[in-house]
Design a protein around this motif. Structure first.
Motif, mmCIF file in Angstrom:
data_model
loop_
_atom_site.group_PDB
_atom_site.id
_atom_site.type_symbol
_atom_site.label_atom_id
_atom_site.label_comp_id
_atom_site.label_asym_id
_atom_site.label_seq_id
_atom_site.Cartn_x
_atom_site.Cartn_y
_atom_site.Cartn_z
ATOM 1 N N ILE A 157 0.836 -1.201 0.000
ATOM 2 C CA ILE A 157 0.000 0.000 0.000
ATOM 3 C C ILE A 157 0.870 1.249 0.000
ATOM 4 C CG2 ILE A 157 -1.652 1.333 1.380
ATOM 5 C CD1 ILE A 157 -2.791 -1.426 2.279
ATOM 6 N N MET A 158 1.928 1.256 0.824
ATOM 7 C CA MET A 158 2.823 2.411 0.873
ATOM 8 C C MET A 158 3.523 2.621 -0.465
ATOM 9 S SD MET A 158 4.367 2.014 4.729
ATOM 10 C CE MET A 158 5.727 3.105 4.457
ATOM 11 N N LEU A 159 3.936 1.539 -1.116
ATOM 12 C CA LEU A 159 4.577 1.653 -2.418
ATOM 13 C C LEU A 159 3.616 2.238 -3.441
ATOM 14 C CD1 LEU A 159 6.928 1.022 -4.406
ATOM 15 C CD2 LEU A 159 5.806 -1.160 -4.793
ATOM 16 N N ALA A 160 2.403 1.755 -3.467
ATOM 17 C CA ALA A 160 1.417 2.258 -4.436
ATOM 18 C C ALA A 160 1.130 3.738 -4.205
ATOM 19 C CB ALA A 160 0.135 1.445 -4.349
ATOM 20 N N ILE A 161 1.013 4.159 -2.956
ATOM 21 C CA ILE A 161 0.760 5.574 -2.653
ATOM 22 C C ILE A 161 1.946 6.434 -3.066
ATOM 23 C CG2 ILE A 161 0.462 7.222 -0.753
ATOM 24 C CD1 ILE A 161 -1.249 5.034 0.630
ATOM 25 N N ASN A 162 3.163 5.979 -2.765
ATOM 26 C CA ASN A 162 4.353 6.740 -3.154
ATOM 27 C C ASN A 162 4.492 6.841 -4.662
ATOM 28 O OD1 ASN A 162 5.178 7.310 -0.554
ATOM 29 N ND2 ASN A 162 6.371 5.435 -0.375
ATOM 30 N N LEU A 163 4.227 5.749 -5.370
ATOM 31 C CA LEU A 163 4.297 5.784 -6.827
ATOM 32 C C LEU A 163 3.233 6.703 -7.408
ATOM 33 C CD1 LEU A 163 5.008 2.065 -7.724
ATOM 34 C CD2 LEU A 163 6.545 3.996 -7.984
ATOM 35 N N LEU A 164 2.044 6.653 -6.865
ATOM 36 C CA LEU A 164 0.970 7.523 -7.346
ATOM 37 C C LEU A 164 1.332 8.993 -7.147
ATOM 38 C CD1 LEU A 164 -1.800 7.442 -8.642
ATOM 39 C CD2 LEU A 164 -2.788 7.429 -6.358
ATOM 40 N N ALA A 165 1.897 9.321 -6.006
ATOM 41 C CA ALA A 165 2.326 10.702 -5.755
ATOM 42 C C ALA A 165 3.424 11.115 -6.735
ATOM 43 C CB ALA A 165 2.815 10.837 -4.317
ATOM 44 N N ALA A 166 4.369 10.213 -6.993
ATOM 45 C CA ALA A 166 5.442 10.533 -7.938
ATOM 46 C C ALA A 166 4.884 10.744 -9.345
ATOM 47 C CB ALA A 166 6.477 9.421 -7.949
ATOM 48 N N PHE A 167 3.902 9.931 -9.732
ATOM 49 C CA PHE A 167 3.324 10.067 -11.065
ATOM 50 C C PHE A 167 2.578 11.385 -11.206
ATOM 51 C CE2 PHE A 167 3.109 5.227 -10.914
ATOM 52 C CZ PHE A 167 4.394 5.121 -11.401
ATOM 53 N N ILE A 168 1.917 11.807 -10.153
ATOM 54 C CA ILE A 168 1.205 13.084 -10.191
ATOM 55 C C ILE A 168 2.197 14.234 -10.267
ATOM 56 C CG2 ILE A 168 -0.253 14.642 -8.828
ATOM 57 C CD1 ILE A 168 -1.734 12.091 -7.854
ATOM 58 N N ILE A 169 3.268 14.156 -9.491
ATOM 59 C CA ILE A 169 4.273 15.220 -9.486
ATOM 60 C C ILE A 169 4.961 15.337 -10.839
ATOM 61 C CG2 ILE A 169 6.510 15.899 -8.519
ATOM 62 C CD1 ILE A 169 5.476 14.713 -5.835
ATOM 63 N N PHE A 170 5.345 14.216 -11.416
ATOM 64 C CA PHE A 170 6.078 14.231 -12.676
ATOM 65 C C PHE A 170 5.171 14.186 -13.906
ATOM 66 C CE2 PHE A 170 9.382 12.502 -9.813
ATOM 67 C CZ PHE A 170 10.279 13.552 -9.946
ATOM 68 N N ARG A 171 3.875 14.163 -13.700
ATOM 69 C CA ARG A 171 2.873 14.177 -14.765
ATOM 70 C C ARG A 171 3.082 13.042 -15.768
ATOM 71 N NH1 ARG A 171 2.702 20.643 -15.814
ATOM 72 N NH2 ARG A 171 1.997 21.177 -13.733
#
Length: 110
Positions: A39-53
């Protein structure tokens, strides 16, 4: 909430050299800690994807790849097991990603 805090504390112990990496791997692969790590990995990846578009299809491919890697490596405790399972994971996810991208191109989404 307790497993999430325990994972953070275990990670800090590894970085402070209070715990060996092998012990850390065994501990976080227990079912109690494994699923909160996913769950933590998925949340971190989702945040990174939003930041880097990063486009949504790239997000899906990478999240599936990383989570499948965690499940493949769940019972690998030696470096040899980790290497061979990682190799199998890399080849299978390359094929899956290529298949997914071919479908997206065929459907004219990208």
């Amino acid at each position: 909430m307790k497993p999430f805090l325990d994972i953070i504390n275990l990670t800090i112990k590894v970085y402070n050299y209070e715990m060996s990496y092998e012990d850390y791997l065994r501990k976080v692969r227990e079912d109690e800690y494994f699923y909160p790590m996913v769950i933590m990995l998925a949340i971190n990846l989702l945040a990174a994807f939003i930041i880097f578009r990063i486009p949504w299809y790239g997000c899906i491919i990478l999240i599936v790849a990383f989570i499948s890697a965690m499940f493949v490596q769940k019972t690998a405790y030696t470096y040899k097991q980790q290497f061979f399972r990682g190799l199998i994971w890399a080849v299978s996810n390359f094929i899956l990603s290529a298949f997914f991208l071919v479908i997206l191109v065929y459907m004219r989404i990208i």
